[in-house]
Design a protein around this motif. Structure first.
Motif, PDB file in Angstrom:
ATOM      1  N   ASP A   1       7.155  19.796  -8.339  1.00  0.00           N
ATOM      2  CA  ASP A   1       7.311  18.550  -7.589  1.00  0.00           C
ATOM      3  C   ASP A   1       7.731  17.423  -8.530  1.00  0.00           C
ATOM      4  OD1 ASP A   1       7.247  16.875  -5.418  1.00  0.00           O
ATOM      5  OD2 ASP A   1       5.090  16.985  -5.116  1.00  0.00           O
ATOM      6  N   ASP A   2       8.455  16.450  -8.001  1.00  0.00           N
ATOM      7  CA  ASP A   2       8.845  15.263  -8.771  1.00  0.00           C
ATOM      8  C   ASP A   2       9.505  15.654 -10.091  1.00  0.00           C
ATOM      9  OD1 ASP A   2       7.666  13.854  -6.723  1.00  0.00           O
ATOM     10  OD2 ASP A   2       5.791  13.558  -7.777  1.00  0.00           O
TER      11      ASP A   2
ATOM     12  N   GLU B   1      14.714  14.870  -3.207  1.00  0.00           N
ATOM     13  CA  GLU B   1      13.724  14.099  -2.450  1.00  0.00           C
ATOM     14  C   GLU B   1      14.219  12.687  -2.148  1.00  0.00           C
ATOM     15  OE1 GLU B   1       9.304  14.953  -3.342  1.00  0.00           O
ATOM     16  OE2 GLU B   1      10.173  14.661  -5.310  1.00  0.00           O
TER      17      GLU B   1
END
Ligand code: C2E
Ligand code: MG
Ligand code: MG
Ligand code: MG
Length: 289
Positions: free
Chosen positions: A177-178, A234
């Protein structure tokens, strides 16, 4: 003014600080109640194919329907949760809710990805929590994914490694993630059985005009495909960002342009597994993000 400043500086145990500590304590005890009394809710945000906008997966995002403070977002309570060792029961709750949704909709062909805190890995026997949820609901592990930050991927303990390997062996996808915001992006890929990565929103925010953001986006998209990883960009909020992401080589994305997180009741699955949103007739569900 100087006098006031001076006083504020010497009063280490100022009423303000005590108030802060009390608030943290009360949040902690309220959180225990929340988990017990079912005040936590999970919203699901679509992950889409950028070309067709079709929902192919979801990310599960926790919220706290607080009895008098309204709907609280994770940033307002996850940290307290971690400090109070409540992130394990919270995580177990989100994983169970997600598995129940998957069990209720066997026609949905995609995965649902659950966010996992670094603290849940290793010490908390995450593999057992996940196995328990899958077994209780009868959901196949191939329908579940976990989102872990780079720092979470890099905890070097044997227990953590056992957890991450165990989950992969089960067939649960691990996704970073990220991506790009941690310290060791590439070693997190190198050292772990990673299935995919999500480019952090801060890069999406800087897309346009042949910026550094553009070049990072293009490079990471290429890296993702060279490594045979599943890539998601994202924070897509505009058509322009969607177009640029496609140009840079991204095939999948997530963001308010495609949809906010919504409670499970608002998701409608057609028999062939396509997803749409039902209307919020009562107007009581805040649009979350
Ligand atoms: P994340 O995993 O990076 O999740 C994405 C966050 O960005 C979500 O915020 C989502 O609502 C928001 N977002 C998605 N698309 C857009 C967009 O186009 N624009 C903008 N401005 N924001 C967008 P949220 O739900 O507030 O969650 C924040 C963070 O809290 C998550 O970041 C995740 O790290 C953590 N979190 C959420 N749910 C859980 C959970 O169940 N367990 C744990 N441990 N952490 C969670
Ligand atoms: Mg996430
Ligand atoms: Mg993220
Ligand atoms: Mg984040």
């Amino acid at each position: 003014a100087a006098k006031r400043r001076g006083r504020a500086r010497v009063e280490v145990f100022s009423p303000d600080l005590r108030h802060h500590a009390l608030t943290k304590l009360s949040i902690e005890s309220e959180l225990r109640t929340a988990i017990r009394e079912g005040e936590l809710v999970v919203h699901y945000q679509p992950i889409v194919r950028l070309d067709t906008r079709e929902t192919v997966a979801f990310e599960a995002l926790v919220r706290w329907q607080h009895p008098n403070r309204g709907l609280l977002m994770p940033e307002e309570f996850i940290e307290v949760c971690e400090e109070a060792n409540l992130v394990v029961p919270l995580g177990a709750f989100v994983i169970m809710e997600t598995c129940e949704l998957l069990a209720a909709h066997p026609e949905f062909p995609g995965r649902i990805y659950v966010n996992v805190s670094t603290r849940q890995i290793g010490s908390a026997d995450l593999t057992r929590v996940v196995m328990h949820a899958l077994e209780t609901t009868g959901v196949d592990p191939s329908r579940l994914g976990l989102e872990i930050t780079e720092s979470g991927m890099l905890i070097a303990t044997q227990a953590a490694r056992t957890d991450l390997d165990g989950l992969t062996r089960l067939g649960v996808d691990l996704v970073i993630d990220d991506f790009g915001t941690g310290y060791s992006s590439l070693s997190s890929v190198l050292l772990n059985p990673v299935a995919g990565l999500k480019l952090a929103r801060e890069f999406t925010l800087r897309l346009g005009d042949r910026s550094t953001g553009d070049r990072i986006s293009g490079t990471v998209a290429q890296l993702t495909s060279n490594l045979d990883l599943y890539g998601v960009i994202e924070g897509i909020e505009s058509e322009a960002q969607r177009a640029m992401a496609i140009e840079h080589g991204w095939t999948h994305g997530q963001g308010f342009l495609f949809g906010h997180g919504v409670p499970a009741e608002r998701l409608a699955f057609s028999p062939d597994g396509h997803v749409s949103l039902t209307d919020d007739e009562h107007g009581t569900i805040p649009s979350a993000g």
